[in-house]
Design a protein around this motif. Sequence first.
Motif, PDB file in Angstrom:
ATOM      1  N   LEU A  30       0.872  -1.171   0.000  1.00 15.30           N
ATOM      2  CA  LEU A  30       0.000   0.000   0.000  1.00 15.30           C
ATOM      3  C   LEU A  30       0.915   1.228   0.000  1.00 15.30           C
ATOM      4  N   ARG A  31       1.035   1.860  -1.154  1.00 13.98           N
ATOM      5  CA  ARG A  31       1.910   3.028  -1.211  1.00 13.98           C
ATOM      6  C   ARG A  31       1.144   4.291  -0.845  1.00 13.98           C
ATOM      7  N   TYR A  32       1.889   5.279  -0.571  1.00 19.17           N
ATOM      8  CA  TYR A  32       1.320   6.603  -0.328  1.00 19.17           C
ATOM      9  C   TYR A  32       0.262   6.590   0.756  1.00 19.17           C
ATOM     10  N   THR A  33       0.487   5.828   1.785  1.00 17.70           N
ATOM     11  CA  THR A  33      -0.424   5.825   2.915  1.00 17.70           C
ATOM     12  C   THR A  33       0.208   6.676   4.002  1.00 17.70           C
ATOM     13  N   SER A  34      -0.551   7.669   4.454  1.00 21.60           N
ATOM     14  CA  SER A  34       0.029   8.568   5.464  1.00 21.60           C
ATOM     15  C   SER A  34       0.254   7.829   6.768  1.00 21.60           C
ATOM     16  N   ILE A  35       1.186   8.365   7.521  1.00 20.62           N
ATOM     17  CA  ILE A  35       1.584   7.695   8.746  1.00 20.62           C
ATOM     18  C   ILE A  35       0.423   7.555   9.713  1.00 20.62           C
ATOM     19  N   SER A  36      -0.457   8.521   9.668  1.00 21.32           N
ATOM     20  CA  SER A  36      -1.548   8.508  10.634  1.00 21.32           C
ATOM     21  C   SER A  36      -2.745   7.693  10.167  1.00 21.32           C
ATOM     22  N   ALA A  37      -2.633   7.079   8.992  1.00 22.43           N
ATOM     23  CA  ALA A  37      -3.790   6.338   8.478  1.00 22.43           C
ATOM     24  C   ALA A  37      -4.132   5.170   9.406  1.00 22.43           C
ATOM     25  N   ASP A  38      -5.416   4.894   9.470  1.00 21.15           N
ATOM     26  CA  ASP A  38      -5.894   3.866  10.408  1.00 21.15           C
ATOM     27  C   ASP A  38      -5.771   2.488   9.758  1.00 21.15           C
ATOM     28  N   ILE A  39      -4.584   1.987   9.772  1.00 19.39           N
ATOM     29  CA  ILE A  39      -4.349   0.656   9.205  1.00 19.39           C
ATOM     30  C   ILE A  39      -3.665  -0.205  10.250  1.00 19.39           C
ATOM     31  N   GLN A  40      -4.172  -1.360  10.412  1.00 16.89           N
ATOM     32  CA  GLN A  40      -3.572  -2.275  11.384  1.00 16.89           C
ATOM     33  C   GLN A  40      -3.163  -3.563  10.688  1.00 16.89           C
ATOM     34  N   GLU A  41      -2.303  -4.256  11.359  1.00 18.13           N
ATOM     35  CA  GLU A  41      -1.943  -5.573  10.823  1.00 18.13           C
ATOM     36  C   GLU A  41      -3.145  -6.501  10.900  1.00 18.13           C
ATOM     37  N   GLY A  42      -3.371  -7.231   9.865  1.00 16.49           N
ATOM     38  CA  GLY A  42      -4.497  -8.169   9.841  1.00 16.49           C
ATOM     39  C   GLY A  42      -5.735  -7.585   9.194  1.00 16.49           C
ATOM     40  N   ASP A  43      -5.665  -6.328   8.756  1.00 12.45           N
ATOM     41  CA  ASP A  43      -6.824  -5.728   8.085  1.00 12.45           C
ATOM     42  C   ASP A  43      -7.048  -6.413   6.744  1.00 12.45           C
ATOM     43  N   LEU A  44      -8.312  -6.583   6.440  1.00 12.03           N
ATOM     44  CA  LEU A  44      -8.652  -7.196   5.164  1.00 12.03           C
ATOM     45  C   LEU A  44      -8.948  -6.116   4.149  1.00 12.03           C
ATOM     46  N   LEU A  45      -8.339  -6.264   2.959  1.00 12.01           N
ATOM     47  CA  LEU A  45      -8.561  -5.289   1.904  1.00 12.01           C
ATOM     48  C   LEU A  45      -9.442  -5.904   0.830  1.00 12.01           C
ATOM     49  N   VAL A  46     -10.531  -5.196   0.504  1.00 16.30           N
ATOM     50  CA  VAL A  46     -11.420  -5.684  -0.544  1.00 16.30           C
ATOM     51  C   VAL A  46     -11.512  -4.619  -1.630  1.00 16.30           C
ATOM     52  N   THR A  47     -11.935  -5.061  -2.795  1.00 21.17           N
ATOM     53  CA  THR A  47     -12.062  -4.086  -3.888  1.00 21.17           C
ATOM     54  C   THR A  47     -13.136  -3.080  -3.546  1.00 21.17           C
ATOM     55  N   SER A  48     -12.872  -1.832  -3.935  1.00 15.50           N
ATOM     56  CA  SER A  48     -13.821  -0.779  -3.587  1.00 15.50           C
ATOM     57  C   SER A  48     -14.828  -0.557  -4.693  1.00 15.50           C
ATOM     58  N   GLY A  49     -14.528  -1.015  -5.893  1.00 12.56           N
ATOM     59  CA  GLY A  49     -15.451  -0.810  -6.988  1.00 12.56           C
ATOM     60  C   GLY A  49     -15.275   0.540  -7.645  1.00 12.56           C
ATOM     61  N   ILE A  50     -14.409   1.332  -7.105  1.00 15.34           N
ATOM     62  CA  ILE A  50     -14.147   2.641  -7.684  1.00 15.34           C
ATOM     63  C   ILE A  50     -13.380   2.466  -8.998  1.00 15.34           C
ATOM     64  N   ASP A  51     -13.717   3.252  -9.963  1.00 22.64           N
ATOM     65  CA  ASP A  51     -13.135   3.199 -11.312  1.00 22.64           C
ATOM     66  C   ASP A  51     -13.784   2.137 -12.184  1.00 22.64           C
ATOM     67  N   GLY A  52     -14.611   1.358 -11.602  1.00 24.40           N
ATOM     68  CA  GLY A  52     -15.439   0.451 -12.417  1.00 24.40           C
ATOM     69  C   GLY A  52     -14.741  -0.747 -12.988  1.00 24.40           C
ATOM     70  N   VAL A  53     -13.468  -0.924 -12.721  1.00 26.25           N
ATOM     71  CA  VAL A  53     -12.798  -2.094 -13.284  1.00 26.25           C
ATOM     72  C   VAL A  53     -13.104  -3.330 -12.451  1.00 26.25           C
ATOM     73  N   TYR A  54     -12.936  -3.186 -11.149  1.00 23.51           N
ATOM     74  CA  TYR A  54     -13.181  -4.333 -10.275  1.00 23.51           C
ATOM     75  C   TYR A  54     -14.556  -4.221  -9.644  1.00 23.51           C
ATOM     76  N   PRO A  55     -15.273  -5.301  -9.558  1.00 23.44           N
ATOM     77  CA  PRO A  55     -16.551  -5.267  -8.848  1.00 23.44           C
ATOM     78  C   PRO A  55     -16.320  -5.002  -7.369  1.00 23.44           C
ATOM     79  N   VAL A  56     -17.366  -4.612  -6.699  1.00 18.08           N
ATOM     80  CA  VAL A  56     -17.238  -4.224  -5.303  1.00 18.08           C
ATOM     81  C   VAL A  56     -17.127  -5.462  -4.417  1.00 18.08           C
ATOM     82  N   GLY A  57     -16.264  -5.361  -3.387  1.00 12.56           N
ATOM     83  CA  GLY A  57     -16.297  -6.324  -2.285  1.00 12.56           C
ATOM     84  C   GLY A  57     -15.585  -7.629  -2.495  1.00 12.56           C
ATOM     85  N   LEU A  58     -14.722  -7.715  -3.479  1.00 12.43           N
ATOM     86  CA  LEU A  58     -13.976  -8.966  -3.635  1.00 12.43           C
ATOM     87  C   LEU A  58     -12.706  -8.890  -2.805  1.00 12.43           C
ATOM     88  N   PRO A  59     -12.423  -9.898  -2.024  1.00 11.41           N
ATOM     89  CA  PRO A  59     -11.224  -9.841  -1.177  1.00 11.41           C
ATOM     90  C   PRO A  59      -9.950  -9.823  -2.011  1.00 11.41           C
TER      91      PRO A  59
END
Lengths: 167, 303
Positions: free
Chosen positions: B210-239
């Motif tokens: 994950l590039r360009y993530t600010s130091i204060s961003a709320d990210i923890q180890e073990g967080d699950l990342l899913v597709t956001s659906g933004i830009d329309g390429v990937y459908p929403v919610g796929l892990p």
Amino acid sequence: MSDYQPSLPAHTALIVTSLFVALLLSWLPWHGFLLIIRPDFVALVLLYWSMQKPNHCGIGIAWTVGIIADVADASFLGQHALVYAVLAFCGIVLQRRLSMLSLSQQALQVFPLLLLAYSIYVIVHWQLHGYVSWVHLLGSVVSALLWLPVTTLLQKLCHARASSSQR
Amino acid sequence: MNSSSSARYSSNKFSPTVRLIFFGLLSLVLLFIDFQYKYLEFTRTKLSLFTNPLQQLVIMPGKLWQEVDNFFTIHNRLISSNAELRQLHTLDAAQLKQLEVLEADNQHLRSLLALQQRADYTMQLAEIIYTERNIVNRKVLLDKGALANVLTGQVVMDDNGIVGQVTRVYPRMSEVTLITDKNHTVPVQILRNGLRTLIFGSGDTGELILRYTSISADIQEGDLLVTSGIDGVYPVGLPVAKVTRVERDPAYPFARVLCTPIAGVDKQRQLLILSTLPTLPERPEATQEPTNRRSKNIKRGGK
């Protein structure tokens, strides 16, 4: 028993047939106890004919039949032949004495002859194979017991033939 | 007595005694030869040609009887075994029916799998036939191409999550760029708090950044990342990936977040191609991103 007048071929046919049947009887698939006490039909018939018709059925015929029996029996060639030749000789020699006796008495006289024949077989067997099978001698007793029925049957056949051929 | 009887009854030239001696000696000689030298096998064979058939004839009735007996025994046994087998057959038939039902079930499931009839996405199964030889380019070639209606931009996943994206289509093949490719980016969201961000391939198997993530961003180890659906390429919610390490160094403006893909990007052989592309209206020229998300006020990651 001295009525050996009838035509020759009839008797020859009967002799051949009876010997043939006797051979077949001895080739029956005997086994177990029956094999031990198996009577020697061929010996009986040969003895009978050598006594009755020594001209037609002599030592030579007996010997030939013995060779056939040897081949069929897978015993050494000459084993049965020797026995039957001796038996036929005894029959020829003793025919007059035996023919004077009744059938039951004949059986008693025939028993030692058969025992002798069986003994010769056993002795030859002992000489060749090195051991004696005493149970084999039991057959002589059974054969002697069968002398009466076999003789009666052959006499009946003989008379029937004679009468039919004379007619 | 011997001589007289033989003279009377025998027409032969020789007396019985002579004949007995002759035949007796003959027998003994034969016995000796047969026992000692086995010369007589030929004679015996010839004679047995005559005696053997007769012996067979005598044995035949017994054999016949045995065969008839055998026949009936076998017949009886066959009848009983037939009945037994019939019983067994009815039992088996019932089981077979069950098996058939199972098989039909299985077939159905298989066809479902083959057709990829899911509620939201149409998919088709494809198999990896080649992998890229260049280790930096994380690309594979699938056995479905334009002839199977594969289009550029379609998403490729396995049963766990996103694997990559179709970037080039041949008639019978399609090239898939994996999410671990260095030049590949997937718009994602953190499932826990909906934080939108972009995930980049590292060019390394099994590692995403994950590039360009600010130091204060709320990210923890073990967080699950899913597709956001933004830009329309990937459908929403796929892990897509799971955060494995977060390094926050004050010397740098951005945090260093490492993730591992959830899908077996470099493990599977069979992959699914999502046939439907999410259709979004054309993006306007303005800088405003078209989004129907309510989480607008949440801090955006990078870019």
